[in-house]
Structure formats: C-alpha cells, structure tokens
Design a protein around this motif. Structure first.
Motif, short mmCIF file in Angstrom:
data_model
loop_
_atom_site.label_atom_id
_atom_site.label_comp_id
_atom_site.label_asym_id
_atom_site.label_seq_id
_atom_site.Cartn_x
_atom_site.Cartn_y
_atom_site.Cartn_z
N ARG A 89 0.83 -1.20 0.00
CA ARG A 89 0.00 0.00 0.00
C ARG A 89 0.87 1.26 0.00
O ARG A 89 0.61 2.21 -0.74
CB ARG A 89 -0.93 0.01 1.22
CG ARG A 89 -2.11 -0.94 1.10
CD ARG A 89 -2.91 -0.99 2.39
NE ARG A 89 -4.10 -1.81 2.23
CZ ARG A 89 -5.28 -1.36 1.83
NH1 ARG A 89 -5.43 -0.07 1.57
NH2 ARG A 89 -6.30 -2.17 1.69
N PHE B 196 0.56 3.05 -3.61
CA PHE B 196 -0.21 4.28 -3.44
C PHE B 196 0.71 5.50 -3.42
O PHE B 196 0.32 6.58 -3.84
CB PHE B 196 -1.04 4.22 -2.15
CG PHE B 196 -2.19 3.24 -2.22
CD1 PHE B 196 -2.53 2.63 -3.41
CD2 PHE B 196 -2.92 2.93 -1.10
CE1 PHE B 196 -3.58 1.72 -3.48
CE2 PHE B 196 -3.97 2.02 -1.14
CZ PHE B 196 -4.30 1.41 -2.34
N GLN C 141 -4.84 2.23 -6.94
CA GLN C 141 -5.78 1.18 -6.56
C GLN C 141 -5.98 0.18 -7.69
O GLN C 141 -6.05 -1.03 -7.45
CB GLN C 141 -7.12 1.83 -6.19
CG GLN C 141 -8.13 0.88 -5.57
CD GLN C 141 -7.89 0.69 -4.09
OE1 GLN C 141 -7.53 1.61 -3.39
NE2 GLN C 141 -8.08 -0.52 -3.61
#
Length: 582
Positions: free
Chosen positions: A78, A82, A133
């Motif tokens: 993540r 991200f 995502q």
C-alpha cells in the motif's frame, strides 16, 4: 502504452517501487495460501485422533507469524503503490497546470472553464485511482487466482478444479461485452460533471448579477437541470455496475455450490479426505474477493482510461502563439512601433476585425485610440503583446517583425492594463508587485502614481489588506488603479492602458493622468479610452470604426476636421457642464 506518454517517465522512474509493491502483493497472496492448508491438516488430524498439544502450539504460532507477515507485506504494498500513484497525480496535475499557462488566450475563448477545472480534479483523480488502486487490484486479481488455482489442483486434482472454475467462462463473457458500453457511459459521465462544474462556477462568479436581477429561482432551475443530467449519466453507469456486481457474486456462489456437490461426492467415495475438502473450500472462499473485485477493477480502469484520454487531448494542444526558431530579445531596443497595412480576423470569425491599419509610433510618444464599442480598439492593442498573432510583415518593433521577438522579452517590457480588471485573492501589496521582487518604496511609488495610495492607507491593514476574489471588496475605480500600479511598477518600456479609467470620475482621472505624465514621458504609451479628456494630450489620436482608421491627428487638428471626434468632444463637454450644474 502511448496513452501513458505524459506519465510514462514517472512510471519508469518509480518502476522499482512498483515492482517491489507487486512483489509484496504476491507475498500476501502466498501467505494467504497457508491458512486453508492448516485448517485442512488440522481437520484430518482431528478426525484421525492424532491431534496433540504440540500441534496446537505449532499451528497457533504459525498462524500468528503468517498474520503478522501478511500485515507487514500488506502495509508495504500500500505504501509503495499508493505512494507512486500520489507522485503520478502530483506530476500530471503540475504538467496540466503548466499546459494551461502555455496555451494561447484564444483557447480559453472556446473552452469552458468548468471543463478545464474538471480535467484538473476529477480526471486526474481517476488517473490516480487507476495507477494506484487499479494496479494493486489487477495484480491481486491475477496473482491470487493463479496461486489458488495451483493449490486447488495440488489439493483435489485437475477435474474438480476445472468443474469449480467452469462458471468463470460466463463471467469473462459478460465483463468483456460490457467494456465498450462502460467506456461510453463513463465518458458521458465525465462530460456531465464538467458541465455541472462550469454551471456552478459561472453562477458563483456572477452571484451579484443574479441577485440584482432577482434570478435566484431561475438559476436554481438551470442548476437542477444540469444536476439531473449529471445524475442520469451517473445512473446509466451505475446500472451496468449494479447488474455486473450481483452477477459476479452469483458466479462466485455457483462455483462454491459446484464444489460442495462435486467435492462432497469425492469425500463420500473416499477420493479425497475431509481435510482436503476443507482446504479446497477455503481456497474457493478466498477466490470470491478477486472475482467480486473484477467489476470494480474494470470500472476503475475504464474511468482512468477515459480520463487519461481527455487529459492527453488537452496536453496535445499546441499554443497558437510561440517563439519562432529565429526569435530575438528586445531588451535594448527603443520601442518604436510600426503597423503597415495590418489586417486581422479572429480564428472563429470570417469578418475582419481590423483592416489596413497604418501607424508609426516613436519612442517616448503617446498614441491614443478612440472609437465606439466593437470598433477594434482592444483587438489592436492585443496584437502588440502578441495575445493574438499579427500577420508577418505587418507589425514591427524597431523595424523587427514582432513575430521574431521572443514572447518573454516582449511581454516583460510591456505594462498592460486590460479593460477587464483582474485582481487575485491576495494582499494589495502582492497584487501590485504581482509576486515579483519589488521593495516597499517601489510599491508605494507606483500606488501614488496610480492615485490609489491614499485609499490604501485608509484601510485598517493598509497594503496588507486582503483583496477578495476578483477584488470584490474594492470599488471599480480602486481595482482599476491597483491594476495601473501593477503595470507601471516594473518601469516597462511600453505602457498600454485599455480604457482603464472608465470607473473613476473625471477629477480622479485628471489626477491619475497628471501623475502618469512623468512616467510616460520617457516611454512609449498607448491609451484606449472613450473619454476625450483622457486622450486629448496624446501625440497622435486615431478614431476607429469597424476596424478602420477613419480620423487621425492630434486633439487640435481633429477638432478642426469637424468630424466624429469633434462631435464626440462637444457631446462630452455638454455632459460635463450639465453634471457641474447639477
């Protein structure tokens, strides 16, 4: 790959972070294979009665280690993926903003502000979702099913695995058949939100006009129509997703039903153990998430691709006005301006705005331009800073074709006060210096010359007073004078005033012009005005009508011609006398 041309360099620069993030996703998926296997082994041990306390401790520790490791790898992917998506978002937004600065003024005449704002907000957000995502989900949706497929075959064989996966064929057909339709509806959805943004911006900017004409109800109705259209476009997309998601879940549960039926029979006939059946079922339960996410992934990528295409179209736009290959700097020139048989027609028009304009303006002289509304005054002066391009060989600065002069050196030598005064949401000081490096003494001197200093020191915070959006908390005359101060503070070689004293009274106008005389003495000046009092001292005055020069000369010679200029002067004299008597 060509669709990524404006972010490809950032993606390549961060490719190792992307790769590391995907490896972390892969590790999460691998670790997820452990729990069903443990449950299967435990089931067989319990059934056989061989389960011991040591097994309990061992498998408990294993589950804790797997859980902690999964959490670490999940955080890592993540953070990495991200983080890259946020960097891409920042980069593309900056590049888009730079493109907005590069585009020529005419581009903004034919494109809605709301649409341009939507590019910088919604479209870039969709791109961020796709490269963040979306990439994570598509990686997970590919890696996890692949890992599960391998474990299913190892656990229960090829036949049972193929039986369980057979409903997936229908899912693939449905998703693929809806991709084009989703693309069209997302495009229309983006256009609808752009229109809604433009409607909102336009209404807020013009709220004082709306209220003064008591048009609140009518504007609300217009907004409702735009909002309803936006809702309908979104609902059309939602209908696809609302159909797709239940279908995906139905396929998932159908897969589980087939497993229950087929696997149960294999257990009954002792072809597999109960533990293997539990393991197989556990893997299938893990498969529900990537299957269910398939519709979401498709939606994210479709939105991202549509938005990327919209942004690419804007980024591909080339400004109409650019430096020529042989451009030169004019920092040391004298600013003698010549126009020779100059004609000009706006790109979207077929009617000439200027015809056969011939002007010679020497250094230190003042040219005044007068004429009725729509006669071509603003068009003429807009050609000098090259807000629009003049034809080659028709406009010269010191005998140099203006198209050969670099834009930066041309414009930084021009102090331009436009007809439509624009102030920014900043302090008065910042609006005058326009974030350039000028000391307080220069700012005050420019403000005094523009006749705004006394007004400023009457404000509680004086030069630190915050100007509202577009100068809403200032009068029209105050805004114009701050705009004049902004133009003259840099000591430009050419000063252009486009009807910028229309909002001040004749007395204030006289004071400002008197202060400007000293500044204008050493520089070339062009003044556009409807008032004769503002231009009567100019070295040359031209009267424009329908883009043509119909009268020219100085004030006295024009009065002697007894033409339109003289008639206008007499009317204004009469109006001034009536005003004094009242």
């Amino acid at each position: 790959m060509n669709e990524l041309r404006y972010i490809k360099d950032v993606i390549l620069k961060c490719k190792y972070k992307y790769i590391a993030g995907i490896i972390c996703i892969f590790m999460v998926d691998i670790l997820q294979m452990v729990l069903p296997k443990v449950l299967g082994v435990l089931t067989d041990k319990l059934k056989s009665g061989n389960f011991t306390k040591d097994d309990l401790v061992t498998y408990s520790i294993l589950i804790v280690v797997v859980s902690i490791s999964t959490a670490v790898f999940r955080f890592s992917w993540r953070y990495l993926v991200f983080g890259v998506s946020k960097l891409i978002e920042k980069t593309i937004r900056e590049r888009l903003y730079i493109q907005y600065q590069r585009l020529s003024p005419n581009y903004y005449n034919v494109h809605k502000t709301g649409d341009l704002m939507s590019h910088a907000t919604n479209d870039i957000d969709n791109i961020r979702m796709m490269v963040g995502q979306g990439v994570a989900l598509i990686s997970d949706s590919l890696l996890l099913p692949a890992a599960i497929l391998v474990m299913l075959i190892l656990t229960a064989g090829v036949k049972m695995t193929l039986a369980a996966f057979s409903p997936m064929i229908f899912l693939i057909i449905v998703v693929v058949s809806n991709v084009k339709n989703m693309h069209i509806r997302i495009n229309r959805m983006q256009e609808a939100i752009s229109d809604l943004t433009e409607k909102t911006r336009e209404n807020i900017s013009g709220i004082r006009v709306v209220k003064s004409f008591v048009q609140e109800s009518e504007e609300v109705e217009k907004f409702k129509k735009s909002n309803l259209h936006n809702k309908e476009m979104n609902l059309k997309f939602v209908r696809i997703m609302s159909t797709l998601h239940p279908f995906v879940m139905a396929i998932s549960y159908l897969t589980f039903a087939i497993t229950l039926l087929y696997g149960g029979l294999k257990v009954i006939y002792s072809e597999i153990t109960i533990g293997e059946f539990v393991t197989f079922a556990g893997y299938l339960l893990q498969l529900i998430w990537p299957i269910a996410a398939l519709g979401w992934v498709t939606s994210i990528f479709q939105k991202g691709i549509v938005s990327l295409k919209r942004v690419n179209i804007l980024m591909d736009e080339n400004p109409d006005i650019v430096d020529s290959d042989d451009s030169i700097s004019i920092d040391s020139l004298d600013w003698k301006i010549e126009m020779k048989h100059l004609n000009f027609t706006y790109p979207e028009s077929h009617t000439p705005s200027l015809e056969n304009i011939n002007i010679s303006l020497k250094k230190g002289k003042t040219l005044a331009i007068c004429g009725k509304t729509g006669s071509g005054k603003t068009t003429l002066i807009n050609l000098i800073p090259r807000l629009f391009n003049a034809s080659a060989g028709t406009l010269f600065i010191d005998d140099v074709d203006i198209n050969r002069i670099s834009l930066s050196s041309l414009r930084k030598n021009i102090g331009y006060v436009p007809q439509d005064t624009i102030l920014f949401s900043a302090t008065i000081k910042e609006n005058i210096c326009f974030f350039r490096d000028f000391d307080d003494e220069s700012i005050i001197k420019a403000a005094k010359a523009a006749g705004i200093h006394n007004d400023i020191i009457d404000f509680p915070r004086q030069y630190e007073t915050i100007v509202g959006e577009r100068g809403v908390n200032l009068s029209g005359g105050q805004k114009q004078r701050i705009s004049i101060a902004r133009a003259i503070i840099g000591n430009p070689s050419l000063l252009v005033l486009d009807d910028c004293l229309s909002a001040v009274d004749t007395h204030t106008e006289a004071l400002i012009l008197g202060a400007l005389k000293e500044i204008m003495k050493e520089r070339t000046s062009i003044i556009v005005s409807h008032r004769i009092s503002a231009i009567k001292d100019a070295d040359e005055i031209i009267m424009l009508d329908e883009g043509r020069i119909i009268e020219r000369g100085n004030h006295d010679s024009l009065l002697e011609q007894k033409g339109i200029y003289c008639e206008l002067y007499q009317k204004q004299l009469l109006a001034a006398k009536i005003e004094e008597e009242e």
